[in-house]
Design an enzyme around this catalytic site. Structure first.
Site, PDB file in Angstrom:
ATOM      1  N   ASN A   9      -7.731  -0.501   7.612  1.00  0.00           N
ATOM      2  CA  ASN A   9      -6.895  -0.192   8.772  1.00  0.00           C
ATOM      3  C   ASN A   9      -5.651   0.514   8.237  1.00  0.00           C
ATOM      4  O   ASN A   9      -4.781  -0.117   7.650  1.00  0.00           O
ATOM      5  CB  ASN A   9      -6.524  -1.500   9.481  1.00  0.00           C
ATOM      6  N   TRP A  10      -5.619   1.828   8.434  1.00  0.00           N
ATOM      7  CA  TRP A  10      -4.507   2.599   7.853  1.00  0.00           C
ATOM      8  C   TRP A  10      -3.231   2.460   8.686  1.00  0.00           C
ATOM      9  O   TRP A  10      -2.179   2.945   8.280  1.00  0.00           O
ATOM     10  CB  TRP A  10      -4.914   4.079   7.714  1.00  0.00           C
ATOM     11  N   LYS A  11      -3.340   1.848   9.850  1.00  0.00           N
ATOM     12  CA  LYS A  11      -2.175   1.640  10.738  1.00  0.00           C
ATOM     13  C   LYS A  11      -1.418   2.958  10.937  1.00  0.00           C
ATOM     14  O   LYS A  11      -2.011   4.029  10.904  1.00  0.00           O
ATOM     15  CB  LYS A  11      -1.259   0.548  10.175  1.00  0.00           C
ATOM     16  N   HIS A  95      -5.952  -6.212  17.670  1.00  0.00           N
ATOM     17  CA  HIS A  95      -5.192  -6.433  16.430  1.00  0.00           C
ATOM     18  C   HIS A  95      -3.892  -7.164  16.775  1.00  0.00           C
ATOM     19  O   HIS A  95      -3.300  -6.921  17.826  1.00  0.00           O
ATOM     20  CB  HIS A  95      -4.906  -5.100  15.734  1.00  0.00           C
ATOM     21  N   GLU A  97      -0.981  -6.754  15.847  1.00  0.00           N
ATOM     22  CA  GLU A  97       0.171  -5.875  16.129  1.00  0.00           C
ATOM     23  C   GLU A  97       0.117  -5.352  17.559  1.00  0.00           C
ATOM     24  O   GLU A  97       1.146  -5.116  18.184  1.00  0.00           O
ATOM     25  CB  GLU A  97       0.222  -4.752  15.076  1.00  0.00           C
ATOM     26  N   GLU A 167      -7.676 -12.807  11.419  1.00  0.00           N
ATOM     27  CA  GLU A 167      -6.465 -12.329  10.762  1.00  0.00           C
ATOM     28  C   GLU A 167      -5.286 -13.245  11.099  1.00  0.00           C
ATOM     29  O   GLU A 167      -4.639 -13.063  12.141  1.00  0.00           O
ATOM     30  CB  GLU A 167      -6.145 -10.909  11.217  1.00  0.00           C
ATOM     31  N   GLY A 173       0.311  -8.241   6.008  1.00  0.00           N
ATOM     32  CA  GLY A 173       1.397  -7.422   5.477  1.00  0.00           C
ATOM     33  C   GLY A 173       2.516  -8.230   4.853  1.00  0.00           C
ATOM     34  O   GLY A 173       3.586  -7.705   4.562  1.00  0.00           O
ATOM     35  N   SER A 213      -3.436  -9.552   3.829  1.00  0.00           N
ATOM     36  CA  SER A 213      -3.060  -9.388   2.413  1.00  0.00           C
ATOM     37  C   SER A 213      -4.243  -9.562   1.462  1.00  0.00           C
ATOM     38  O   SER A 213      -4.098 -10.146   0.388  1.00  0.00           O
ATOM     39  CB  SER A 213      -1.914 -10.338   2.044  1.00  0.00           C
ATOM     40  N   GLY A 234      -5.371  -3.847   5.284  1.00  0.00           N
ATOM     41  CA  GLY A 234      -4.261  -2.976   5.657  1.00  0.00           C
ATOM     42  C   GLY A 234      -3.694  -2.285   4.428  1.00  0.00           C
ATOM     43  O   GLY A 234      -4.209  -1.266   3.969  1.00  0.00           O
ATOM     44  N   GLY A 235      -2.638  -2.856   3.855  1.00  0.00           N
ATOM     45  CA  GLY A 235      -1.914  -2.232   2.746  1.00  0.00           C
ATOM     46  C   GLY A 235      -2.811  -1.748   1.605  1.00  0.00           C
ATOM     47  O   GLY A 235      -2.664  -0.618   1.129  1.00  0.00           O
TER      48      GLY A 235
HETATM   49  C1  PEP Z   1      -4.438  -5.513   8.817  1.00  0.00           C
HETATM   50  O1  PEP Z   1      -3.862  -4.463   8.989  1.00  0.00           O
HETATM   51  O2  PEP Z   1      -5.261  -5.875   9.652  1.00  0.00           O
HETATM   52  C2  PEP Z   1      -4.143  -6.276   7.614  1.00  0.00           C
HETATM   53  C3  PEP Z   1      -4.878  -7.310   7.325  1.00  0.00           C
HETATM   54  O3  PEP Z   1      -3.099  -5.842   6.834  1.00  0.00           O
HETATM   55  P1  PEP Z   1      -2.746  -6.302   5.312  1.00  0.00           P
HETATM   56  O4  PEP Z   1      -4.007  -6.219   4.527  1.00  0.00           O
HETATM   57  O5  PEP Z   1      -1.699  -5.322   4.862  1.00  0.00           O
HETATM   58  O6  PEP Z   1      -2.224  -7.699   5.401  1.00  0.00           O
END
Ligand code: PEP
Length: 251
Positions: A9-11, A95, A97, A167, A173, A213, A234-235
């Site tokens: 997920n590049w957000k 999600h 967010e 999640e 994040g 994470s 994500g990251g």
């Molecule tokens: C996400 O964006 O769904 C996520 C899990 O981010 P991260 O891996 O950065 O925690």
């Protein structure tokens, strides 16, 4: 044994050149991966360019959201039909967010999910509790509420196109990962909900990703749990090497 599914997920990150370069690197590095399904979900504006690079490769493309109505007067929104048109195969819905920053409800997530499935997109449905909810012993209640609410009206047959992503909001994040045991506990609970709602066959086949994470260093232990079938990243998905490092843990 469920086939691992690793999605990035590049957000709201990267510019056009960076998104294309990341897609090109992944296309090359993931070419030999035959043990996992892989997808990346770029921002809407780069979807077309990234889908062009990844066409015909084993890295599939997803969107980070969609709207539930068909094409029409919905300023700022993107329809399922538009996503299909540019070669998009997946969409992330619910999600945290979107739930917590944009205020999206289970009801809205459900409308989007039904529209996405009806229009031929595969859905990654996110559920997860906030830290305050975990501390108040509401983890199961919150995940169940999001699960049942977002999946209202969905049939067992349609669940072949749904992946659940657990999640925990407190791990997204933040660098704080749920321990493999903490994550497995909720995954096993979600598996029970799948069985209760859709029957054993569906529960045995639907994949449940962990997100929060996940990194190459912790992915093996997480993916080694019985009910963790992949990751929503994500990251660590913003660099080809770290994303590939996680994919390789799915072997
Ligand atoms: C996400 O964006 O769904 C996520 C899990 O981010 P991260 O891996 O950065 O925690």
């Amino acid at each position: 044994m469920r086939r691992p599914f690793i999605a990035g997920n590049w957000k709201m990150n990267l510019n056009r050149a960076e998104a294309v370069a990341l897609a090109e690197a992944l296309k090359e590095k993931a070419a030999g991966v035959d043990y996992a399904d892989i997808a990346v979900c770029p921002p809407f504006v780069y979807l077309d360019a990234v889908a062009g690079v990844l066409k015909g490769s084993n890295v599939k493309v997803g969107a980070q959201d969609c709207y539930f109505a068909g094409n029409g007067a919905f300023t700022g929104e993107v329809s399922v039909e538009m996503l299909k048109d540019i070669g998009c195969e997946y969409v992330i819905l619910g999600h945290s967010e979107r739930r917590h920053i944009l205020g999206e409800s289970n009801e809205l997530t459900n409308k989007k999910l039904l529209a996405a499935l009806a229009g031929g997109l595969k859905v990654i449905l996110c559920v997860g509790e906030m830290l305050s909810e975990r501390e108040a012993n509401q983890t199961d209640d919150i995940n169940a509420e999001q699960f049942f609410g977002s999946l209202a009206g969905v049939t067992a047959e349609q669940m072949k196109d749904v992946t659940i992503a657990y999640e925990p909001v407190w791990a997204i994040g933040t660098g704080k990962t749920a321990s493999p045991e903490q994550a497995e506990e909720v995954h096993a609970f979600l598996r029970k909900l799948l069985e209760y709602r859709f029957g054993k066959e569906t529960a045995d086949t639907v994949r449940i990703q962990y997100g929060g994470s996940m990194k190459p260093a912790n992915a093996k232990d997480l993916l080694g749990q019985a009910d963790i079938d992949g990751g929503l990243i994500g990251g660590a998905a913003l660099q080809a090497d770290s994303f590939m490092g996680i994919i390789e843990c799915g072997k």
